[in-house]
Write an enzyme that holds these catalytic residues in place. Structure first.
Site, mmCIF file in Angstrom:
data_model
loop_
_atom_site.group_PDB
_atom_site.id
_atom_site.type_symbol
_atom_site.label_atom_id
_atom_site.label_comp_id
_atom_site.label_asym_id
_atom_site.label_seq_id
_atom_site.Cartn_x
_atom_site.Cartn_y
_atom_site.Cartn_z
ATOM 1 N N ASN A 23 0.802 -1.221 0.000
ATOM 2 C CA ASN A 23 0.000 0.000 0.000
ATOM 3 C C ASN A 23 0.835 1.271 0.000
ATOM 4 O O ASN A 23 0.309 2.363 0.152
ATOM 5 C CB ASN A 23 -0.963 0.000 1.201
ATOM 6 C CG ASN A 23 -2.116 -0.959 0.983
ATOM 7 O OD1 ASN A 23 -2.275 -1.504 -0.108
ATOM 8 N ND2 ASN A 23 -2.910 -1.191 2.018
ATOM 9 N N ARG A 93 -6.692 0.573 -8.963
ATOM 10 C CA ARG A 93 -7.450 1.670 -8.363
ATOM 11 C C ARG A 93 -6.620 2.937 -8.325
ATOM 12 O O ARG A 93 -7.014 3.934 -7.739
ATOM 13 C CB ARG A 93 -7.822 1.273 -6.938
ATOM 14 C CG ARG A 93 -9.292 1.272 -6.700
ATOM 15 C CD ARG A 93 -9.594 0.963 -5.276
ATOM 16 N NE ARG A 93 -9.669 2.160 -4.434
ATOM 17 C CZ ARG A 93 -10.643 3.046 -4.469
ATOM 18 N NH1 ARG A 93 -11.630 2.918 -5.303
ATOM 19 N NH2 ARG A 93 -10.642 4.084 -3.653
ATOM 20 N N CYS A 117 -9.761 -4.220 -6.060
ATOM 21 C CA CYS A 117 -10.356 -5.405 -5.413
ATOM 22 C C CYS A 117 -11.877 -5.359 -5.462
ATOM 23 O O CYS A 117 -12.472 -4.297 -5.377
ATOM 24 C CB CYS A 117 -9.963 -5.433 -3.947
ATOM 25 S SG CYS A 117 -8.339 -6.050 -3.653
ATOM 26 N N ARG A 122 -16.360 1.058 -3.771
ATOM 27 C CA ARG A 122 -15.152 1.882 -3.748
ATOM 28 C C ARG A 122 -15.269 3.127 -4.627
ATOM 29 O O ARG A 122 -14.524 3.303 -5.596
ATOM 30 C CB ARG A 122 -13.917 1.052 -4.139
ATOM 31 C CG ARG A 122 -13.694 -0.092 -3.200
ATOM 32 C CD ARG A 122 -12.394 -0.785 -3.460
ATOM 33 N NE ARG A 122 -11.335 -0.305 -2.592
ATOM 34 C CZ ARG A 122 -10.128 -0.850 -2.535
ATOM 35 N NH1 ARG A 122 -9.839 -1.864 -3.303
ATOM 36 N NH2 ARG A 122 -9.210 -0.369 -1.738
ATOM 37 N N ASP A 125 -15.783 9.724 -4.771
ATOM 38 C CA ASP A 125 -16.383 11.050 -4.555
ATOM 39 C C ASP A 125 -15.520 11.959 -3.681
ATOM 40 O O ASP A 125 -15.368 13.150 -3.949
ATOM 41 C CB ASP A 125 -17.788 10.902 -3.940
ATOM 42 C CG ASP A 125 -17.789 10.019 -2.703
ATOM 43 O OD1 ASP A 125 -17.213 8.921 -2.764
ATOM 44 O OD2 ASP A 125 -18.347 10.432 -1.667
ATOM 45 N N VAL A 327 -15.259 -0.531 7.704
ATOM 46 C CA VAL A 327 -14.591 0.314 6.699
ATOM 47 C C VAL A 327 -15.198 0.112 5.304
ATOM 48 O O VAL A 327 -15.559 1.082 4.633
ATOM 49 C CB VAL A 327 -13.068 0.056 6.693
ATOM 50 C CG1 VAL A 327 -12.390 0.886 5.602
ATOM 51 C CG2 VAL A 327 -12.473 0.390 8.054
HETATM 52 C C1 UD1 Z 1 -6.663 1.662 1.183
HETATM 53 C C2 UD1 Z 1 -5.816 0.406 1.076
HETATM 54 C C3 UD1 Z 1 -6.621 -0.810 1.501
HETATM 55 C C4 UD1 Z 1 -7.204 -0.593 2.885
HETATM 56 C C5 UD1 Z 1 -7.947 0.725 2.966
HETATM 57 C C6 UD1 Z 1 -8.382 1.059 4.375
HETATM 58 C C7 UD1 Z 1 -4.335 0.887 -0.760
HETATM 59 C C8 UD1 Z 1 -3.944 0.559 -2.140
HETATM 60 N N1 UD1 Z 1 -5.388 0.248 -0.296
HETATM 61 O O1 UD1 Z 1 -7.758 1.530 0.280
HETATM 62 O O2 UD1 Z 1 -5.746 -1.937 1.522
HETATM 63 O O3 UD1 Z 1 -8.107 -1.657 3.160
HETATM 64 O O4 UD1 Z 1 -7.122 1.815 2.514
HETATM 65 O O5 UD1 Z 1 -7.255 1.151 5.225
HETATM 66 O O6 UD1 Z 1 -3.677 1.644 -0.086
HETATM 67 N N2 UD1 Z 1 -14.732 5.797 0.100
HETATM 68 C C9 UD1 Z 1 -15.776 6.500 -0.483
HETATM 69 N N3 UD1 Z 1 -15.475 7.562 -1.297
HETATM 70 C C10 UD1 Z 1 -14.184 7.943 -1.565
HETATM 71 C C11 UD1 Z 1 -13.116 7.215 -0.964
HETATM 72 C C12 UD1 Z 1 -13.421 6.154 -0.130
HETATM 73 O O7 UD1 Z 1 -16.956 6.193 -0.269
HETATM 74 O O8 UD1 Z 1 -13.982 8.888 -2.320
HETATM 75 C C13 UD1 Z 1 -15.045 4.668 0.999
HETATM 76 C C14 UD1 Z 1 -14.507 3.331 0.482
HETATM 77 O O9 UD1 Z 1 -15.417 2.734 -0.416
HETATM 78 C C15 UD1 Z 1 -14.365 2.558 1.782
HETATM 79 C C16 UD1 Z 1 -13.939 3.631 2.785
HETATM 80 O O10 UD1 Z 1 -14.364 4.868 2.228
HETATM 81 O O11 UD1 Z 1 -15.599 2.014 2.159
HETATM 82 C C17 UD1 Z 1 -12.448 3.692 3.060
HETATM 83 O O12 UD1 Z 1 -11.761 3.802 1.828
HETATM 84 P P1 UD1 Z 1 -10.238 4.274 1.714
HETATM 85 O O13 UD1 Z 1 -9.685 4.550 3.063
HETATM 86 O O14 UD1 Z 1 -10.185 5.352 0.706
HETATM 87 O O15 UD1 Z 1 -9.541 2.960 1.142
HETATM 88 P P2 UD1 Z 1 -8.583 2.822 -0.111
HETATM 89 O O16 UD1 Z 1 -7.662 3.982 -0.183
HETATM 90 O O17 UD1 Z 1 -9.393 2.472 -1.280
#
Ligand code: UD1
Length: 440
Positions: A23, A93, A117, A122, A125, A327
């Protein structure tokens, strides 16, 4: 295409070394595109996510070369394209991570809807709202976005909810924006700080002034850096759970207490053994494990990526354990497979008084068929299985289940595991696991 064949039942014993963090690695590659001179990155894992990011960089005209001993060079020289292809967007992603360097160079970035994944919708926004706060104009099309700005401008943005990726993207984008950016309610994940350290070595001015506030002072340009990627804390948890679930004893070289606090606390509660020294952490079985409840949370809480592995471990603990995932909205796909292995595990939706505050996903992305918790009763002797792996963390969980199951399991979809782990089967074999690979 290949499959893993795993003959379960062996306690894992010995020493294993962690690789560079999944990550963290890929996003340092993208940040390095700000410079035309090559940055040198050490401790790089050769995993699917990194190879995919490298392929996208090459498609855009940038340069990436893998050397010996996990060293890699990357530069933005010859970056000629501002459009990421649809294909690359489906594979990774990482699309929105490219926005900062592409706007800096071309004043425009065209990115497809991100893939990654299969663990929920995901959406992006929060990324897009953040970019707007830096003055980007965003045009939305059915399958892609056009993001425009002559130069991004420093601004203020408070994330409505935690987002690890969103925090990264805003830091990268603000690094070369004009003026100062203040980001509030940012993610505290250690991989965000790895990115900050790398950007600062490139000449950036990024600081975490409070645990959840980051200030970025934009600079005109960034220079190449020589940097060592942090070790993967998710791998540490994978090997720790494998040691405890197989009643083994494994020393995890480079595992660091400061990144694993919530996990170590859970190990303590469950009655697992661990010993910390300056080289790493030893995890060992010291008698019947006890049932323990966990709730996944953003850092410094118990990480969502550990939830599947922990669920498998709880099939071996005495009593009833509850695992509550807050999460992602749909991360229990591995449970059906576990049931086929005779695990006593049931999904349910716990009563939550304030879902908006508890859940990190957008509530509108939730669906009636999704479950947010699992009740696990143990200890159970798992049966071997034949299954298809569909994502990296669920894959690691099924490998762990197969390592403790009676008999020979076959797991298809090796490539999903390899998106996040380098040579996982080889390293498990060194610990005494009976795991082989076979071409399909
Ligand atoms: C990253 C990690 C992943 C980890 C996650 C939480 C990487 C490549 N992946 O994923 O392994 O499980 O952090 O620690 O680093 N969300 C929204 N809108 C947005 C952004 C996020 O609704 O614009 C939601 C996502 O769908 C999810 C939650 O917020 O339900 C957390 O997402 P986020 O912390 O952004 O995870 P990733 O960066 O995708």
């Amino acid at each position: 295409m290949e499959k893993f064949i795993i003959d379960g039942g062996n306690p894992l014993k010995g020493e294993v070394s962690l690789c560079g963090a999944k990550n963290s690695g890929f996003k340092l590659l993208i940040a390095a595109l700000y410079s035309n001179e090559p940055s040198t990155l050490h401790n790089f894992s050769k995993i699917g996510d990194v190879l995919t990011t490298a392929a996208v960089i090459k498609e855009l005209g940038g340069q990436v070369s893998f050397g010996e001993n996990h060293v890699l060079q990357v530069s933005g020289k010859n970056l000629t394209k501002q459009n990421l292809s649809q294909e690359s967007g489906q594979l990774s992603r990482a699309s929105t991570y490219f926005v900062g360097p592409l706007i800096h160079r071309f004043g425009k970035a065209v990115i497809p809807n991100p893939g990654g994944c299969q663990i929920g919708r995901r959406p992006i926004d929060r990324h897009l709202e953040g970019l707007k706060a830096l003055g980007a104009q965003i045009k939305e099309f059915p399958d892609h976005y056009e993001i425009l700005a002559k130069r991004l401008k420093g601004g203020y943005f408070a994330f409505p909810k935690n987002t690890h990726g969103g925090t990264d993207i805003m830091i990268i984008s603000a690094a070369c924006a004009e003026g100062k950016t203040i980001l509030e309610n940012v993610a505290q994940e250690p991989e965000v700080d790895d990115l900050i350290a790398f950007l600062n070595q490139m000449g950036g001015k990024v600081s975490r002034v409070e645990p959840r506030t980051i200030v970025v002072r934009g600079v005109d340009e960034l220079k190449p850096a020589d940097y060592t990627v942090m070790y993967d804390r998710n791998e540490a948890v994978t090997f720790a759970c494998a040691a405890l679930a197989t009643k083994g004893d494994v020393f995890v070289l480079h595992a660091e207490e400061k990144y694993l606090g919530a996990f170590l606390e859970a190990v303590r509660k469950v009655g697992g053994g661990y010993q910390i020294d300056r080289r790493g952490i030893r995890f060992y079985y010291q008698g019947q494990l006890r049932a323990t409840d966990i709730v996944t949370q953003p850092y410094p809480g118990f990480m969502t990526d550990w939830m599947g592995l922990w669920s498998i471990l709880m099939t071996q603990a005495k009593g009833e354990s509850i695992v509550h995932e807050t999460v992602f909205e749909n991360r229990f796909a591995f449970v059906n497979e576990l049931k086929k292995m005779e695990a006593k595990i049931e999904l349910f939706n716990p009563r939550v008084d304030n879902p908006e505050a508890i859940y990190n996903f957008n509530l509108e992305d939730d669906q009636p068929q999704y479950f947010h918790a699992a009740r696990i009763i143990g200890p159970t002797e798992l049966e071997a299985t034949t299954e298809e792996i569909t994502d990296v963390r669920a894959g690691a969980s099924l490998i762990l289940a197969s390592l403790i199951a009676k008999g020979k399991s076959e797991l298809l979809g090796v490539e999903h595991v390899e998106r996040g782990y380098e040579n996982l089967d080889g390293r498990l074999r060194l610990l005494g696991a009976k795991i082989a690979r076979k071409k399909l």
